[in-house]
Design a protein around this motif. Structure first.
Motif, PDB file in Angstrom:
ATOM      1  N   UNK A  49      10.344  11.327   0.951  1.00 55.28           N
ATOM      2  CA  UNK A  49      11.039  10.192   0.625  1.00 55.28           C
ATOM      3  C   UNK A  49      10.502   9.077   1.836  1.00 55.28           C
ATOM      4  N   UNK A  50      11.325  10.036   3.150  1.00 51.82           N
ATOM      5  CA  UNK A  50      10.789   9.691   4.535  1.00 51.82           C
ATOM      6  C   UNK A  50       9.170   8.654   5.011  1.00 51.82           C
ATOM      7  N   UNK A  51       8.796  10.490   4.545  1.00 53.16           N
ATOM      8  CA  UNK A  51       7.410  10.463   4.570  1.00 53.16           C
ATOM      9  C   UNK A  51       6.639   9.404   3.917  1.00 53.16           C
ATOM     10  N   UNK A  52       6.500   9.070   2.386  1.00 57.49           N
ATOM     11  CA  UNK A  52       5.988   7.861   1.564  1.00 57.49           C
ATOM     12  C   UNK A  52       5.960   6.243   2.580  1.00 57.49           C
ATOM     13  N   UNK A  53       7.818   6.111   3.223  1.00 59.65           N
ATOM     14  CA  UNK A  53       7.576   5.232   3.701  1.00 59.65           C
ATOM     15  C   UNK A  53       7.292   5.036   4.405  1.00 59.65           C
ATOM     16  N   UNK A  54       6.644   6.136   5.387  1.00 60.38           N
ATOM     17  CA  UNK A  54       6.218   6.003   6.682  1.00 60.38           C
ATOM     18  C   UNK A  54       4.087   5.598   6.002  1.00 60.38           C
ATOM     19  N   UNK A  55       4.047   6.678   4.950  1.00 60.14           N
ATOM     20  CA  UNK A  55       2.294   6.223   4.836  1.00 60.14           C
ATOM     21  C   UNK A  55       2.297   4.867   3.994  1.00 60.14           C
ATOM     22  N   UNK A  56       3.652   4.229   3.607  1.00 62.23           N
ATOM     23  CA  UNK A  56       3.216   3.255   3.568  1.00 62.23           C
ATOM     24  C   UNK A  56       3.488   1.759   4.422  1.00 62.23           C
ATOM     25  N   UNK A  57       3.778   2.088   5.682  1.00 66.26           N
ATOM     26  CA  UNK A  57       3.741   1.311   6.292  1.00 66.26           C
ATOM     27  C   UNK A  57       2.526   1.234   7.100  1.00 66.26           C
ATOM     28  N   UNK A  58       1.663   2.100   7.318  1.00 63.12           N
ATOM     29  CA  UNK A  58       0.461   2.885   8.174  1.00 63.12           C
ATOM     30  C   UNK A  58      -0.575   2.057   7.050  1.00 63.12           C
ATOM     31  N   UNK A  59      -0.605   2.495   5.773  1.00 57.23           N
ATOM     32  CA  UNK A  59      -0.909   1.638   4.961  1.00 57.23           C
ATOM     33  C   UNK A  59      -1.704   0.145   5.396  1.00 57.23           C
ATOM     34  N   UNK A  60      -0.132  -0.221   5.389  1.00 59.52           N
ATOM     35  CA  UNK A  60      -0.324  -1.640   5.561  1.00 59.52           C
ATOM     36  C   UNK A  60      -0.553  -2.548   6.864  1.00 59.52           C
ATOM     37  N   UNK A  61      -0.147  -1.096   7.367  1.00 63.85           N
ATOM     38  CA  UNK A  61      -1.089  -2.085   9.274  1.00 63.85           C
ATOM     39  C   UNK A  61      -2.744  -2.042   9.102  1.00 63.85           C
ATOM     40  N   UNK A  62      -3.336  -1.103   8.300  1.00 66.95           N
ATOM     41  CA  UNK A  62      -4.070  -0.684   8.913  1.00 66.95           C
ATOM     42  C   UNK A  62      -5.212  -1.364   7.308  1.00 66.95           C
ATOM     43  N   UNK A  63      -4.531  -2.231   6.757  1.00 64.59           N
ATOM     44  CA  UNK A  63      -5.819  -2.719   5.624  1.00 64.59           C
ATOM     45  C   UNK A  63      -6.642  -3.960   6.081  1.00 64.59           C
TER      46      UNK A  63
END
Length: 271
Positions: free
Chosen positions: A257-271
């Motif tokens: 769950x935490x990893x998926x949250x981190x991945x979402x933050x990463x993708x949002x910041x790298x759009x």
């Protein structure tokens, strides 16, 4: 008497490695036959096919192909048949079997196997990166990382790094200890690349106590005392505020769950 030297033209709309490997494997079963493999990669037009067929006819050769674009494949098969040049379509029979079995149509895009290979190597590279730059072993990894995790001991930094590595992200992690100043590189990094992991004192006390038990140590060790834990958490929270990074509370979250949250933050910041 049969010619002991055969020319095989490997025709592909990608690199042509697959067809060449099949031809080599087949040729290895004929010890008295010399096989000259001539690869013709990235075929995109009928003119190239015409040239290959003309050469194969002139040299009494064969053609092996892995053309996934139907128009080019059909053109080659029909033209070779009319020219009386033997041709073997390596990839289509297997695709037809898979289509029939799965009920899904193939994408018919050249070079996808190499895309998969590149994806695999990116994952391996990310996993090796996570191991090399785990637990702050080498601060040089901070600037090369896609994500840097920071947090006190037992906030799942290492398993999170490995989980995210399987998503092809290069992750370094830094343990936060009041007595040790974090590396300078951490403060030179774009704060959006840093993820702070916070945890409740009660949860951390429970985790560390269990950890000491598993090691056969007394629960009264400083590592698991309330005073020490509060001291570490105050230090880590202040540092995260100082950096201005995104913070995730891992107290009641599974690693996935935490990893998926981190991945979402990463993708949002790298759009």
């Amino acid at each position: 008497m049969k010619n002991n030297h055969t020319v095989v033209y490997v025709v592909s709309d990608s690199v042509g490695e697959t067809a060449e490997l099949v031809v080599k494997a087949s040729a290895s079963q004929f010890s008295h036959t010399g096989v000259d493999i001539r690869r013709v990669p990235y075929v995109e037009d009928e003119g190239t096919i015409d040239e290959v067929i003309a050469q194969a006819k002139e040299n009494d050769g064969l053609i092996a192909c892995t053309l996934v674009v139907p128009e080019l494949r059909d053109y080659l098969l029909n033209k070779a048949k009319r020219a009386n040049v033997p041709v073997h379509d390596i990839i289509t029979p297997m695709m037809n079997l898979l289509e029939k079995k799965t009920g899904h149509e193939p994408r018919l895009q050249p070079g996808l196997v190499h895309t998969l290979d590149e994806d695999y190597f990116r994952k391996v590279e990310a996993i090796e990166f996570a191991v090399k730059y785990d637990d702050g072993r080498d601060p040089r990894g901070i600037k090369r990382a896609d994500i840097v995790l920071i947090g006190v001991s037992r906030t799942s930094k290492t398993p999170l790094s490995q989980y995210l590595a399987h998503k092809r992200l290069k992750v370094a992690n830094i343990p936060l200890v009041p007595e040790v100043e974090p590396p300078e590189e951490l403060f030179q990094l774009d704060p959006r690349k840093v993820i702070g992991l916070k945890i409740s004192p009660e949860k951390l006390t429970s985790i560390r106590s269990e950890r000491l038990k598993s090691l056969g140590l007394k629960e009264e060790a400083n590592y698991a005392t309330v005073k020490r834990i509060e001291e570490e958490l105050v230090f880590s929270n202040e540092l995260m505020d100082r950096i201005g990074c995104h913070v995730i509370d891992v107290s009641n979250k599974a690693v996935e769950e935490t990893a998926n949250l981190i991945y979402s933050v990463y993708r949002k910041n790298n759009r």
